[in-house]
Design a protein around this motif. Sequence first.
Motif, PDB file in Angstrom:
ATOM      1  N   MET A 241       0.845  -1.182   0.000  1.00 61.42           N
ATOM      2  CA  MET A 241       0.000   0.000   0.000  1.00 61.42           C
ATOM      3  C   MET A 241       0.892   1.246   0.000  1.00 61.42           C
ATOM      4  O   MET A 241       1.818   1.358   0.776  1.00 61.42           O
ATOM      5  CB  MET A 241      -0.896  -0.020   1.239  1.00 61.42           C
ATOM      6  CG  MET A 241      -1.679   1.241   1.410  1.00 61.42           C
ATOM      7  SD  MET A 241      -2.472   1.373   3.021  1.00 61.42           S
ATOM      8  CE  MET A 241      -4.035   0.670   2.644  1.00 61.42           C
ATOM      9  N   LYS A 242       0.599   2.187  -0.878  1.00 59.41           N
ATOM     10  CA  LYS A 242       1.354   3.436  -0.964  1.00 59.41           C
ATOM     11  C   LYS A 242       0.963   4.355   0.195  1.00 59.41           C
ATOM     12  O   LYS A 242      -0.223   4.547   0.457  1.00 59.41           O
ATOM     13  CB  LYS A 242       1.054   4.103  -2.298  1.00 59.41           C
ATOM     14  CG  LYS A 242       1.821   5.377  -2.511  1.00 59.41           C
ATOM     15  CD  LYS A 242       1.489   5.972  -3.874  1.00 59.41           C
ATOM     16  CE  LYS A 242       2.303   7.198  -4.114  1.00 59.41           C
ATOM     17  NZ  LYS A 242       1.631   8.422  -3.845  1.00 59.41           N
ATOM     18  N   PRO A 243       1.960   4.921   0.885  1.00 59.71           N
ATOM     19  CA  PRO A 243       1.624   5.832   1.987  1.00 59.71           C
ATOM     20  C   PRO A 243       0.908   7.081   1.484  1.00 59.71           C
ATOM     21  O   PRO A 243       1.139   7.534   0.358  1.00 59.71           O
ATOM     22  CB  PRO A 243       2.978   6.205   2.590  1.00 59.71           C
ATOM     23  CG  PRO A 243       4.019   5.469   1.830  1.00 59.71           C
ATOM     24  CD  PRO A 243       3.381   4.763   0.683  1.00 59.71           C
ATOM     25  N   ALA A 244       0.054   7.638   2.317  1.00 57.73           N
ATOM     26  CA  ALA A 244      -0.653   8.876   1.976  1.00 57.73           C
ATOM     27  C   ALA A 244       0.346  10.034   1.957  1.00 57.73           C
ATOM     28  O   ALA A 244       1.390   9.983   2.605  1.00 57.73           O
ATOM     29  CB  ALA A 244      -1.743   9.150   2.997  1.00 57.73           C
ATOM     30  N   ASP A 245       0.038  11.074   1.190  1.00 54.81           N
ATOM     31  CA  ASP A 245       0.909  12.249   1.132  1.00 54.81           C
ATOM     32  C   ASP A 245       0.674  13.186   2.309  1.00 54.81           C
ATOM     33  O   ASP A 245       1.569  13.935   2.698  1.00 54.81           O
ATOM     34  CB  ASP A 245       0.686  13.023  -0.165  1.00 54.81           C
ATOM     35  CG  ASP A 245       1.251  12.290  -1.376  1.00 54.81           C
ATOM     36  OD1 ASP A 245       2.241  11.536  -1.222  1.00 54.81           O
ATOM     37  OD2 ASP A 245       0.689  12.456  -2.479  1.00 54.81           O
ATOM     38  N   ARG A 246      -0.547  13.148   2.876  1.00 52.21           N
ATOM     39  CA  ARG A 246      -0.886  14.041   3.999  1.00 52.21           C
ATOM     40  C   ARG A 246      -1.710  13.292   5.030  1.00 52.21           C
ATOM     41  O   ARG A 246      -2.475  12.391   4.689  1.00 52.21           O
ATOM     42  CB  ARG A 246      -1.691  15.252   3.516  1.00 52.21           C
ATOM     43  CG  ARG A 246      -0.973  16.113   2.526  1.00 52.21           C
ATOM     44  CD  ARG A 246      -1.799  17.311   2.065  1.00 52.21           C
ATOM     45  NE  ARG A 246      -3.131  16.945   1.626  1.00 52.21           N
ATOM     46  CZ  ARG A 246      -4.248  17.584   1.971  1.00 52.21           C
ATOM     47  NH1 ARG A 246      -4.203  18.633   2.748  1.00 52.21           N
ATOM     48  NH2 ARG A 246      -5.416  17.180   1.527  1.00 52.21           N
ATOM     49  N   TYR A 247      -1.548  13.692   6.284  1.00 53.32           N
ATOM     50  CA  TYR A 247      -2.350  13.148   7.379  1.00 53.32           C
ATOM     51  C   TYR A 247      -2.818  14.286   8.262  1.00 53.32           C
ATOM     52  O   TYR A 247      -2.171  15.330   8.352  1.00 53.32           O
ATOM     53  CB  TYR A 247      -1.511  12.213   8.272  1.00 53.32           C
ATOM     54  CG  TYR A 247      -1.361  10.814   7.739  1.00 53.32           C
ATOM     55  CD1 TYR A 247      -2.263   9.815   8.103  1.00 53.32           C
ATOM     56  CD2 TYR A 247      -0.324  10.480   6.899  1.00 53.32           C
ATOM     57  CE1 TYR A 247      -2.119   8.520   7.630  1.00 53.32           C
ATOM     58  CE2 TYR A 247      -0.180   9.188   6.423  1.00 53.32           C
ATOM     59  CZ  TYR A 247      -1.078   8.217   6.796  1.00 53.32           C
ATOM     60  OH  TYR A 247      -0.943   6.937   6.332  1.00 53.32           O
ATOM     61  N   ALA A 248      -3.940  14.077   8.929  1.00 53.28           N
ATOM     62  CA  ALA A 248      -4.391  14.961  10.006  1.00 53.28           C
ATOM     63  C   ALA A 248      -4.105  14.207  11.295  1.00 53.28           C
ATOM     64  O   ALA A 248      -4.610  13.099  11.497  1.00 53.28           O
ATOM     65  CB  ALA A 248      -5.875  15.270   9.882  1.00 53.28           C
ATOM     66  N   LEU A 249      -3.257  14.773  12.149  1.00 55.52           N
ATOM     67  CA  LEU A 249      -2.954  14.182  13.448  1.00 55.52           C
ATOM     68  C   LEU A 249      -3.810  14.877  14.499  1.00 55.52           C
ATOM     69  O   LEU A 249      -3.805  16.101  14.592  1.00 55.52           O
ATOM     70  CB  LEU A 249      -1.472  14.363  13.805  1.00 55.52           C
ATOM     71  CG  LEU A 249      -0.455  13.753  12.842  1.00 55.52           C
ATOM     72  CD1 LEU A 249       0.957  14.042  13.332  1.00 55.52           C
ATOM     73  CD2 LEU A 249      -0.682  12.268  12.696  1.00 55.52           C
ATOM     74  N   THR A 250      -4.545  14.106  15.267  1.00 50.22           N
ATOM     75  CA  THR A 250      -5.413  14.653  16.307  1.00 50.22           C
ATOM     76  C   THR A 250      -4.784  14.374  17.660  1.00 50.22           C
ATOM     77  O   THR A 250      -4.498  13.225  17.992  1.00 50.22           O
ATOM     78  CB  THR A 250      -6.814  14.016  16.238  1.00 50.22           C
ATOM     79  OG1 THR A 250      -7.333  14.198  14.920  1.00 50.22           O
ATOM     80  CG2 THR A 250      -7.750  14.646  17.251  1.00 50.22           C
TER      81      THR A 250
END
Length: 78
Positions: free
Chosen positions: A1-10
């Motif tokens: 699985m290709k990693p996402a380019d952006r994440y929202a960290l809560t």
Amino acid sequence: MKPADRYALTFPGTPGTQAPQDVVEVTRTSAKGPGGHPVYEDASGIVRAEISDAGEVRMLASGGHQTPHLPVHAHPLP
């Protein structure tokens, strides 16, 4: 699985208060973390995290005397 380019960290709000949770958007960099996974950072470069393909998060210090808090959730962004 290709990693996402952006994440929202809560991150959790201040304990014992009604403060809302903090959400920080991080973007993938060209760096790899100690576990070999991509390193993500916010626009300021202060919040840095290694995020695995399984969504496991390892916070990384961006300067001396930091004690990074673990986020409650890492959500991939489109």
